[in-house]
Design a protein around this motif. Sequence first.
Motif, PDB file in Angstrom:
ATOM      1  N   ASP A 120       6.280   2.798   8.136  1.00 51.19           N
ATOM      2  CA  ASP A 120       6.715   3.921   8.966  1.00 51.19           C
ATOM      3  C   ASP A 120       8.173   3.790   9.388  1.00 51.19           C
ATOM      4  N   THR A 121       8.648   2.561   9.433  1.00 51.80           N
ATOM      5  CA  THR A 121       9.998   2.343   9.950  1.00 51.80           C
ATOM      6  C   THR A 121      10.980   1.945   8.852  1.00 51.80           C
ATOM      7  N   ASN A 122      10.528   1.957   7.609  1.00 50.80           N
ATOM      8  CA  ASN A 122      11.413   1.494   6.543  1.00 50.80           C
ATOM      9  C   ASN A 122      11.241   2.327   5.273  1.00 50.80           C
ATOM     10  N   PRO A 123      12.200   3.179   4.997  1.00 49.67           N
ATOM     11  CA  PRO A 123      12.093   4.104   3.868  1.00 49.67           C
ATOM     12  C   PRO A 123      11.826   3.414   2.536  1.00 49.67           C
ATOM     13  N   ASP A 124      12.516   2.307   2.278  1.00 52.04           N
ATOM     14  CA  ASP A 124      12.346   1.652   0.987  1.00 52.04           C
ATOM     15  C   ASP A 124      10.948   1.082   0.825  1.00 52.04           C
ATOM     16  N   LEU A 125      10.433   0.533   1.910  1.00 47.34           N
ATOM     17  CA  LEU A 125       9.068   0.013   1.844  1.00 47.34           C
ATOM     18  C   LEU A 125       8.077   1.154   1.643  1.00 47.34           C
ATOM     19  N   ALA A 176      -4.585   2.933  10.686  1.00 49.81           N
ATOM     20  CA  ALA A 176      -3.482   2.038  11.059  1.00 49.81           C
ATOM     21  C   ALA A 176      -2.844   2.475  12.373  1.00 49.81           C
ATOM     22  N   ALA A 177      -2.760   3.802  12.552  1.00 47.25           N
ATOM     23  CA  ALA A 177      -2.107   4.306  13.759  1.00 47.25           C
ATOM     24  C   ALA A 177      -2.986   4.122  15.001  1.00 47.25           C
ATOM     25  N   SER A 178      -4.296   4.213  14.804  1.00 48.76           N
ATOM     26  CA  SER A 178      -5.182   4.206  15.968  1.00 48.76           C
ATOM     27  C   SER A 178      -5.713   2.818  16.294  1.00 48.76           C
ATOM     28  N   THR A 179      -5.493   1.842  15.427  1.00 51.19           N
ATOM     29  CA  THR A 179      -5.946   0.486  15.712  1.00 51.19           C
ATOM     30  C   THR A 179      -4.810  -0.509  15.522  1.00 51.19           C
TER      31      THR A 179
END
Lengths: 219, 219
Positions: A120-125, A176-179
């Motif tokens: 979510d925080t890394n475009p390349d990943l 992933a977002a909720s846990t």
Amino acid sequence: MLSTTDHAEPLGRREQNKVDTRHAIADAAFDLARSVGPGAITVDQIAGRAGVSRRTFFNYFRSAEDALTVRTDTFLELALEVFGQMPQDEPLFDSIVRSFSETTRMEGLSLHGELFRMADTNPDLLRAQLHAWERAETRIVGALRRRLGAAASDLYLSALVGCVLSCTKAAMRDWAASTPEAGDDSGKQLEARILASLTMLRDGFADPVAIDDGPPAGS
Amino acid sequence: MLSTTDHAEPLGRREQNKVDTRHAIADAAFDLARSVGPGAITVDQIAGRAGVSRRTFFNYFRSAEDALTVRTDTFLELALEVFGQMPQDEPLFDSIVRSFSETTRMEGLSLHGELFRMADTNPDLLRAQLHAWERAETRIVGALRRRLGAAASDLYLSALVGCVLSCTKAAMRDWAASTPEAGDDSGKQLEARILASLTMLRDGFADPVAIDDGPPAGS
DNA sequence: CGGGAAGTTGCACACCGTGCAACAAAGGCG
DNA sequence: CGCCTTTGTTGCACGGTGTGCAACTTCCCG
């Protein structure tokens, strides 16, 4: 518990070394990404921690991000493998749902959630992850083609597989977002979400399906 | 014919220059990719052909491949815009199908097919394209959320949008693969494929839907 | 006109990705 | 075992990438 390493084939020294090295690099990359963030890792760091040269790293992976998609690849590869063992006469959707359900029982699942959050925080990943899903899509279309024969058109197959993977992806994203913290039964929660999204798909998204997270905590 | 440049807002010199530069870079990148292949282009070449410095290129795009996704972005942005103009009381699937159908009437559609085919031979370009679809997915989820209100869960929304885009993607892939040469009515052929895949989605993939390519050639 | 905001450019620097040739480890064979 | 072939590792060099920074130009507005 499903394991990713229970292929009991006798590997030669050569093969085994390659498997070990690949594993060491992937682990080193993941550890580093956890500690300094996925955007701050360099190939030199990964190679150093894995105990190989920079050049060798590039013999195994095309980029630092690629070394982080190994977990995603094995998850999807495992799902495909499990799918291949489903009875041919079972309704297609049941096979699909069961394949992914089984696969959520694999080891180290919570790390997958962490990986999703990193992306979510890394475009390349994120791109590397999307590519991993795309590669799986191609392989699954091939497998389905063998199962369904020539009756199904290319468009039908790739649309179907794309949708199934989109639903699974959505389930994993939501999970992933909720846990953010890995609970004991995080596997169950993921399984419920996959079931819900694939059920919605089977029903043509006519109605939302509630997520059955199992018995409420404390019972 | 839908146009991507008919927003009749009076732009200042600054804004207009930026739009022009962005356009020039994107065109230069596409031309180069066509002539030497998407894997062989360098940022210096693109910048040189667009008449800007290398540094300025990176003020507009993060990589050479990103400059090639502008067409994909505008296609998806346009579809979203069209969707926003659909009557709120129309059944959701009808709105979706009509949005994409309308959008296939945009200008320069055949170039999109070319881009799809380029991505088949270049991993980085493929990743950039996948990322573009992913960004669109996020935006569309937001738009749908506004239309559907709080009634729909996150999982329902992202699974639905993911599936719709997967179907569209599958339709474009199939179209790109089956129409290597751009015909007069290639828009019609894409439209038929999008309709077919979205219809299959609405029916839960119970049965394949034939592609109606319109009247046979020569009639 | 004049001054501040916004955009462009060259430069430096660390990092990336790969061809190449030298070297080392593994496997096969008499 | 010793030798040879095959396969994999490593260092090196080189061109390309992506970005912070400071100087410069262009635009906007009072």
